[in-house]
Design an enzyme around this catalytic site. Sequence first.
Site, mmCIF file in Angstrom:
data_model
loop_
_atom_site.group_PDB
_atom_site.id
_atom_site.type_symbol
_atom_site.label_atom_id
_atom_site.label_comp_id
_atom_site.label_asym_id
_atom_site.label_seq_id
_atom_site.Cartn_x
_atom_site.Cartn_y
_atom_site.Cartn_z
ATOM 1 N N LYS A 54 0.845 -1.207 0.000
ATOM 2 C CA LYS A 54 0.000 0.000 0.000
ATOM 3 C C LYS A 54 0.880 1.257 0.000
ATOM 4 O O LYS A 54 0.635 2.193 -0.757
ATOM 5 C CB LYS A 54 -0.933 -0.008 1.224
ATOM 6 C CG LYS A 54 -2.073 -1.005 1.093
ATOM 7 C CD LYS A 54 -2.836 -1.202 2.405
ATOM 8 C CE LYS A 54 -3.878 -2.300 2.234
ATOM 9 N NZ LYS A 54 -4.586 -2.632 3.482
ATOM 10 N N GLN A 98 -4.644 -1.256 9.866
ATOM 11 C CA GLN A 98 -4.529 -2.532 9.153
ATOM 12 C C GLN A 98 -5.113 -3.662 10.013
ATOM 13 O O GLN A 98 -4.718 -3.855 11.153
ATOM 14 C CB GLN A 98 -3.042 -2.806 8.826
ATOM 15 C CG GLN A 98 -2.810 -4.079 8.038
ATOM 16 C CD GLN A 98 -3.389 -4.048 6.622
ATOM 17 O OE1 GLN A 98 -3.362 -3.021 5.948
ATOM 18 N NE2 GLN A 98 -3.920 -5.167 6.180
ATOM 19 N N ASP A 121 -10.873 3.678 5.008
ATOM 20 C CA ASP A 121 -11.305 2.288 4.870
ATOM 21 C C ASP A 121 -12.834 2.198 4.856
ATOM 22 O O ASP A 121 -13.389 1.133 4.591
ATOM 23 C CB ASP A 121 -10.755 1.468 6.055
ATOM 24 C CG ASP A 121 -10.002 0.240 5.607
ATOM 25 O OD1 ASP A 121 -9.993 -0.030 4.392
ATOM 26 O OD2 ASP A 121 -9.436 -0.449 6.466
#
Length: 290
Positions: A54, A98, A121
């Site tokens: 990422k 994460q 997210d």
Amino acid sequence: MTPILLDSRSLANELKNNLKARIIGLQKTKNITPGLAVIRIGDDLASKSYVASKCRQCQEVGINSKEYYFPSITSMESILKLIYQLNTTYIVHGILLQLPLPMHLDAFKLIQAIDPLKDVDGLHPQNLGTLSLGQPTVIPCTPKGCLALLKSHKENIKGLHVVIVGRSILVGRPLAMLLLKEDCSVTVLHSKSQNVPAITKTADILIAAVGQPKFIQKEWVQPGAIVLDVGINHIQGRDGQIKIVGDVDFENVSQVASAITPVPGGIGPMTVVSLLENTVEAAVKQISLK
Ligand SMILES: NC(=O)c1ccc[n+]([C@@H]2O[C@H](COP(=O)([O-])OP(=O)(O)OC[C@H]3O[C@@H](n4cnc5c(N)ncnc54)[C@H](OP(=O)(O)O)[C@@H]3O)[C@@H](O)[C@H]2O)c1
């Protein structure tokens, strides 16, 4: 039947090139570079490699990114402290926690602490709630990537029956909301569902997000169905090497599907592009509110 392979790599590259141009424009006109903070806790090897990928792809398109690593014994308080700090750091437009987290940490509480404007997210209850109401909001990355790839293959999906196997907060649930918004008829299956093969066989579009290697069998798939495989499973091959396979028995399901995503190279690249897009969108939104 030879299915169309929904390899997402060229679409992902095209979307990344669009983002690059958009970021150059933002730098010129608004003097701003989108910034992403990624919080990683513990030593899960898959998470480590996802975060590295990422951050590398952020750099490719011109997003500033920084990884904040904590060992797995870290307390909730330490992570909350960082999140509150990042919420008020003006060069950070997106915060990504994460997942999965070590068992002792409360993911819900940590996600709730992220400023909804920086929740790239799309998992903050405010953003998920807005999505459930069918209103515009930040779309969770994997569902967003699934929809973009699906629509690149079949533009009109209105009225089609989508069966999603898996109801996680990360994938299955928001994907169901997103596809309802697209006027699909959506069925969501989970570990307590009965007659799973009979239901998956009624799908025009079958999406597997189970986390079990080769779970979806050829006999469970309606001939001509479109099959999206979200799963990423690490298994040991016959040669003893670790390899990545999806939740779909790709080799056999390919014999009946009209289109199918490979693993790797299907949903994975689209998830990362969606994260980059959400970060740029978050930056644009935050500037407009100043
Ligand atoms: N490609 C990408 O970018 C990407 C992104 C995210 C995740 N993934 C992968 O996608 C997979 C799913 O991830 P996740 O985070 O959604 O996993 P998860 O949180 O473990 O959820 C798995 C879901 O599958 C359901 N399930 C488990 N066994 C089942 C069975 N026998 N029959 C029907 N449903 C069953 C579970 O049901 P219950 O709710 O009843 O437990 C749960 O809803 C994993 O392989 C993950 O690595 C890939």
